[in-house]
Design a protein around this motif. Structure first.
Motif, PDB file in Angstrom:
ATOM      1  N   ASP A  34      18.385 -72.685 -12.643  1.00 59.16           N
ATOM      2  CA  ASP A  34      18.548 -71.330 -13.167  1.00 59.16           C
ATOM      3  C   ASP A  34      19.717 -71.180 -14.146  1.00 59.16           C
ATOM      4  OD1 ASP A  34      17.631 -71.660 -10.432  1.00 59.16           O
ATOM      5  OD2 ASP A  34      17.416 -69.493 -10.307  1.00 59.16           O
ATOM      6  N   ALA A  35      20.913 -71.523 -13.692  1.00 61.36           N
ATOM      7  CA  ALA A  35      22.111 -71.297 -14.514  1.00 61.36           C
ATOM      8  C   ALA A  35      22.058 -72.116 -15.794  1.00 61.36           C
ATOM      9  CB  ALA A  35      23.372 -71.625 -13.714  1.00 61.36           C
ATOM     10  N   HIS A  37      19.319 -73.189 -17.338  1.00 60.64           N
ATOM     11  CA  HIS A  37      18.280 -72.601 -18.194  1.00 60.64           C
ATOM     12  C   HIS A  37      18.805 -71.364 -18.920  1.00 60.64           C
ATOM     13  CE1 HIS A  37      15.314 -75.294 -16.468  1.00 60.64           C
ATOM     14  NE2 HIS A  37      14.427 -74.809 -17.322  1.00 60.64           N
ATOM     15  N   LYS A  38      19.501 -70.517 -18.190  1.00 60.38           N
ATOM     16  CA  LYS A  38      20.051 -69.307 -18.804  1.00 60.38           C
ATOM     17  C   LYS A  38      21.009 -69.684 -19.931  1.00 60.38           C
ATOM     18  CE  LYS A  38      22.313 -64.955 -17.470  1.00 60.38           C
ATOM     19  NZ  LYS A  38      23.416 -64.822 -18.379  1.00 60.38           N
ATOM     20  N   ARG A  39      21.869 -70.645 -19.691  1.00 63.06           N
ATOM     21  CA  ARG A  39      22.843 -71.056 -20.707  1.00 63.06           C
ATOM     22  C   ARG A  39      22.147 -71.670 -21.923  1.00 63.06           C
ATOM     23  NH1 ARG A  39      28.200 -74.124 -18.810  1.00 63.06           N
ATOM     24  NH2 ARG A  39      28.392 -72.178 -17.638  1.00 63.06           N
ATOM     25  N   TYR A  41      19.132 -71.035 -22.954  1.00 66.45           N
ATOM     26  CA  TYR A  41      18.427 -69.939 -23.609  1.00 66.45           C
ATOM     27  C   TYR A  41      19.385 -69.116 -24.473  1.00 66.45           C
ATOM     28  CZ  TYR A  41      15.264 -65.907 -23.991  1.00 66.45           C
ATOM     29  OH  TYR A  41      14.459 -64.898 -24.453  1.00 66.45           O
ATOM     30  N   GLU A  42      20.580 -68.888 -23.958  1.00 60.44           N
ATOM     31  CA  GLU A  42      21.552 -68.045 -24.666  1.00 60.44           C
ATOM     32  C   GLU A  42      22.360 -68.799 -25.719  1.00 60.44           C
ATOM     33  OE1 GLU A  42      23.810 -66.463 -21.399  1.00 60.44           O
ATOM     34  OE2 GLU A  42      22.323 -64.903 -20.972  1.00 60.44           O
ATOM     35  N   LYS A  81      11.157 -67.208 -16.907  1.00 58.86           N
ATOM     36  CA  LYS A  81      11.657 -66.385 -18.015  1.00 58.86           C
ATOM     37  C   LYS A  81      12.051 -67.258 -19.214  1.00 58.86           C
ATOM     38  CE  LYS A  81      15.510 -63.281 -19.133  1.00 58.86           C
ATOM     39  NZ  LYS A  81      16.653 -62.550 -18.603  1.00 58.86           N
ATOM     40  N   TYR A  82      12.549 -68.454 -18.939  1.00 57.79           N
ATOM     41  CA  TYR A  82      13.078 -69.331 -19.991  1.00 57.79           C
ATOM     42  C   TYR A  82      12.109 -70.427 -20.428  1.00 57.79           C
ATOM     43  CZ  TYR A  82      17.115 -67.185 -17.751  1.00 57.79           C
ATOM     44  OH  TYR A  82      17.991 -66.295 -17.205  1.00 57.79           O
TER      45      TYR A  82
END
Length: 180
Positions: A34-35, A37-39, A41-42, A81-82
């Motif tokens: 999760d973390a 993937h979020k990073r 993506y951003e 989401k990613y």
């Protein structure tokens, strides 16, 4: 049918994989949860995803004389989401557990990618297939850092193939047909 494949994945390998195939993966794969993937993506993707596989994994710490600790899969929907973004940037395979969203399946079909399931609860056994582990990005995320793994005969099942055939759906249909 058992298939032995190499990672990263070639287009021919992806074409040959069908929903329901038992597969043993050898070669280089990456981990991200999760973390991470979020990073990505951003902030952008710090690894070359072309043809590669991401294993949704946050391993436990390695004990003495181990390459890695328990290496069981994480629930894949947490990355949904990613995932289309990752697929658009060359990702060709994912290993996890559980169902995927319609958006992810459509993106898999568009980008010709596959989704593998690893057996949840078998992390100690799966870790024996990992011969090398190296943190390559986001060390500050601890177990959620991106790791580069070398694997030998990592056992997985093709759940969703590049055409969107989904074992989670076809297995239920097959069961109903044979038992009702």
């Amino acid at each position: 049918m058992n298939k032995y494949i190499k990672a990263p994945l070639s287009d021919q390998t992806i074409d040959d994989l069908k929903s329901g195939d038992y597969v043993y993966i050898s070669g280089t794969i990456y981990t991200a949860r999760d973390a991470a993937h979020k990073r990505m993506y951003e902030n952008g993707i710090p690894i070359d995803l072309n043809g590669n596989i991401i294993y949704y994994l946050g391993p436990s710490p390695a004990k003495e004389n181990q390459v890695i600790g328990s290496a069981g899969p994480t629930t894949s929907s947490r990355m949904d989401k990613y995932t289309p973004y990752m697929l658009e940037n060359g990702l060709k395979g994912m290993i996890g557990k559980g169902k995927r969203s319609k958006d992810v399946i459509e993106s898999m079909k568009k980008n010709k990618a596959v989704y593998f399931a690893a057996v949840g609860g078998a992390g100690a056994l799966l870790s024996k297939c990992i011969v090398k582990s190296e943190v390559i990005a986001y060390d500050d995320l601890g177990t959620e850092a991106i790791r580069k793994l070398e694997v030998e005969n990592l056992p997985v099942i093709v759940v969703i193939d590049k055409n969107g055939n989904n074992l989670y759906e076809t297995a239920v249909e097959e069961f109903r047909k044979n038992n009702y």
